[in-house]
Design a protein around this motif. Structure first.
Motif, PDB file in Angstrom:
ATOM      1  N   VAL A  52       0.636  -1.138  -0.327  1.00  0.00           N
ATOM      2  CA  VAL A  52       0.202  -0.087   0.278  1.00  0.00           C
ATOM      3  C   VAL A  52       0.926   1.252   0.051  1.00  0.00           C
ATOM      4  O   VAL A  52       0.802   1.744  -1.050  1.00  0.00           O
ATOM      5  CB  VAL A  52      -0.743  -0.021   1.485  1.00  0.00           C
ATOM      6  CG1 VAL A  52      -2.075   1.518   0.868  1.00  0.00           C
ATOM      7  CG2 VAL A  52      -2.052  -0.915   1.470  1.00  0.00           C
ATOM      8  N   THR A  53       1.831   1.096   0.954  1.00  0.00           N
ATOM      9  CA  THR A  53       2.880   2.588   0.958  1.00  0.00           C
ATOM     10  C   THR A  53       3.366   2.631  -0.071  1.00  0.00           C
ATOM     11  O   THR A  53       3.146   3.780  -0.745  1.00  0.00           O
ATOM     12  CB  THR A  53       4.109   2.281   2.052  1.00  0.00           C
ATOM     13  OG1 THR A  53       2.838   1.987   2.820  1.00  0.00           O
ATOM     14  CG2 THR A  53       4.716   3.525   2.143  1.00  0.00           C
ATOM     15  N   GLY A  54       4.015   1.646  -1.025  1.00  0.00           N
ATOM     16  CA  GLY A  54       5.198   1.425  -2.183  1.00  0.00           C
ATOM     17  C   GLY A  54       3.527   2.336  -3.463  1.00  0.00           C
ATOM     18  O   GLY A  54       4.054   3.093  -3.945  1.00  0.00           O
ATOM     19  N   TRP A  55       3.061   1.460  -3.261  1.00  0.00           N
ATOM     20  CA  TRP A  55       1.561   2.536  -4.336  1.00  0.00           C
ATOM     21  C   TRP A  55       1.591   3.515  -4.357  1.00  0.00           C
ATOM     22  O   TRP A  55       1.058   4.181  -5.147  1.00  0.00           O
ATOM     23  CB  TRP A  55       0.873   1.301  -4.838  1.00  0.00           C
ATOM     24  CG  TRP A  55      -0.952   1.990  -5.494  1.00  0.00           C
ATOM     25  CD1 TRP A  55      -1.608   2.575  -5.291  1.00  0.00           C
ATOM     26  CD2 TRP A  55      -0.455   1.812  -6.644  1.00  0.00           C
ATOM     27  NE1 TRP A  55      -2.282   2.724  -6.247  1.00  0.00           N
ATOM     28  CE2 TRP A  55      -1.671   2.531  -7.438  1.00  0.00           C
ATOM     29  CE3 TRP A  55       0.296   1.246  -7.826  1.00  0.00           C
ATOM     30  CZ2 TRP A  55      -2.271   2.661  -8.678  1.00  0.00           C
ATOM     31  CZ3 TRP A  55      -0.311   1.366  -9.162  1.00  0.00           C
ATOM     32  CH2 TRP A  55      -1.316   2.007  -9.235  1.00  0.00           C
ATOM     33  N   GLY A  56       1.063   4.246  -2.975  1.00  0.00           N
ATOM     34  CA  GLY A  56       0.729   5.387  -2.622  1.00  0.00           C
ATOM     35  C   GLY A  56       2.524   6.275  -2.739  1.00  0.00           C
ATOM     36  O   GLY A  56       1.399   7.098  -3.657  1.00  0.00           O
TER      37      GLY A  56
END
Length: 478
Positions: free
Chosen positions: A130-134
């Motif tokens: 999730v963090t990487g995508w954001g």
């Protein structure tokens, strides 16, 4: 072309996901939840920014990657050129690009700061997918901002100067953000969980030795020690510098925190000594030796009192007792107590002759003048023993009720006599004898073993207290 590319870039992700949803025939949603501990400066600042600017980012102009905002800026630019005010149009466009940059740039910067400062901070930002995508999407949405700025760059020789100034302004903004984060990290106030004081925290604080963590825990965690509330909010770096200063000062004075120079520096923060022993081995060594001396003195004091009690002649009952026990019992607040099981701390009525008081499942007996000890003999009977008054200053008898069949006398140190309720649950009479009380009340320091108590417990239904012997109260001089 640049304007069209900017708008297409902003709406492309939304169009893609809508097409995928239509083709798949189902709308799939995945929700994530996570728990994080500790303090990571970048994550904390990012959370505060989102909380503060959230209502702004929800404005419709910023939907679809800020496509409406770009369209509005494009229209404003065309209108300004038609009305002969091109400068006003460029200001409008650059303002729109600035909003987009402020919206999407801080998160990647703060995330990179956290991960470079402490890799464990990645957990604070959430699941990596999730963090990487954001982070990737925030960087992606910076592309339209760059395209918009390129669309309004002035023609001719002034391009380079304008571009240089724009780059300088952007660099300054980045430096301000990073500088603010760095200051926050330097001023970190680590809590007990991040320091792992109790042994089951996350331990996200890095770069500190065990002695330094122990010192911070002793200051901040009241469950780890007494804590020092006056220093609890001081940043880690400043607090450790203060602790090292005190340590050096103590070492110069042989590790003695009671030395005038050290004592003056500590002031009224006496609870600081405990944390200081964790940071400063020399102070710990001196304090351990001092504690050994105090313990030895206390052991000698207790042994002397017990020896004084042991030389008193043993009481000889006139009838056979079921149980007879002797002990030296200590008190901090005048009394020793007894409770029925489950009635601990129960209310007791007024003290009869100032010696003994009773209530449902509860008993209080005067034993010493505030802080001291008494030589106690406890006797349990199955029938009423004869009354003895000779040689005693006071003899008082009260009733006692026990539902569980328990009457265990306990002193201020937690030491206790065996159960004196020999007949099990029911009604009892408790007859208390005392000698040496008058001396203890009239003199500040009396010899060890001065106060002697004899406690007789036997079955009986009588509730009324009886005073068999009493001495007149001491007269107060006017």
């Amino acid at each position: 072309m640049l304007w069209a590319a900017a708008i297409l870039t902003t709406v492309a992700p939304d169009i893609y996901f809508r097409v995928v949803t239509m083709l798949s025939g189902a709308e799939e949603r995945v929700f994530y939840g996570w728990v994080s501990w500790g303090q990571c400066a970048g994550y904390e600042i990012n959370s505060q920014l989102r909380s503060l600017l959230g209502p702004v980012w929800d404005f419709p102009l910023l939907w679809f990657g800020s496509a409406p905002l770009i369209a509005l800026a494009w229209g404003g630019r065309l209108l300004s050129e038609r009305t002969g005010h091109p400068r006003l149009g460029r200001i409008l466009v650059r303002s729109a690009a600035t909003v987009m940059i402020v919206h999407h740039l801080p998160s990647p910067l703060l995330f990179m700061f956290d991960t470079s400062n402490d890799p464990r901070c990645v957990q604070s930002w959430g699941p990596l997918e999730v963090t990487g995508w954001g982070i990737a999407m925030n960087l992606y949405y910076l592309v339209p901002a760059v395209l918009v700025l390129l669309a309004v760059r002035p023609p001719g020789p002034s391009r380079r100067g304008r571009l240089t100034r724009t780059g300088a302004v952007a660099s300054l903004a980045i430096m301000i953000i990073v500088g603010a984060v760095a200051d926050t990290a330097a001023g970190r106030v680590s809590d007990s969980w991040a320091l792992d004081c109790a042994g089951f925290g996350d331990g996200t604080v890095s770069g500190l030795g065990e002695h330094e963590k122990g010192f911070l825990c002793g200051i901040r965690d009241e469950s780890f020690g007494r804590g020092v509330s006056q220093l609890a909010d001081m940043p880690d770096r400043e607090l450790l510098a203060y602790g090292r200063h005190l340590c050096e000062l103590a070492v110069r004075n042989g590790g003695d925190v009671n030395a005038p120079a050290v004592s003056e520096a500590i002031g009224e923060m006496n609870s600081l000594v405990g944390p200081l022993t964790r940071l400063c081995p020399k102070v710990a060594e001196v304090e351990q030796e001092r504690e050994r001396e105090r313990q030895a003195e206390n052991d000698a004091f207790i042994a002397a009192a017990e020896k004084s009690c042991s030389v008193h002649p043993r009481h000889r009952p006139r009838i056979k007792a079921v149980r007879q026990v002797r002990a030296t019992m200590w008190t901090e607040f005048w009394e020793i107590n007894a409770w029925d099981e489950g009635s601990e701390g129960g209310e007791v009525g007024g003290m009869v002759a100032g010696l003994v008081g009773s209530g449902p499942g509860a008993l209080n007996i005067w034993a010493a003048d505030e802080i001291g000890h008494a030589c106690v003999t406890g006797e349990a009977y199955r029938r009423r023993p004869p009354v003895e008054t000779r040689g005693w200053e006071q003899v008082v008898e009260v009733g006692y009720e026990t539902r569980k069949g328990v009457l265990t006398v306990v002193d201020g140190e937690g030491d206790r006599l065996p159960n004196l309720a020999a007949d099990g649950p029911g009604s009892y009479r408790v007859r208390v004898h005392v000698r040496g009380r008058k001396a203890a009340q009239e003199h500040i320091d009396v010899p060890d073993g001065t106060v002697q108590l004899l406690i007789m417990v036997f079955p009986g239904d009588e509730k009324r207290p009886v005073i068999y012997r009493d001495y007149p109260p001491r007269k107060t001089r006017k």
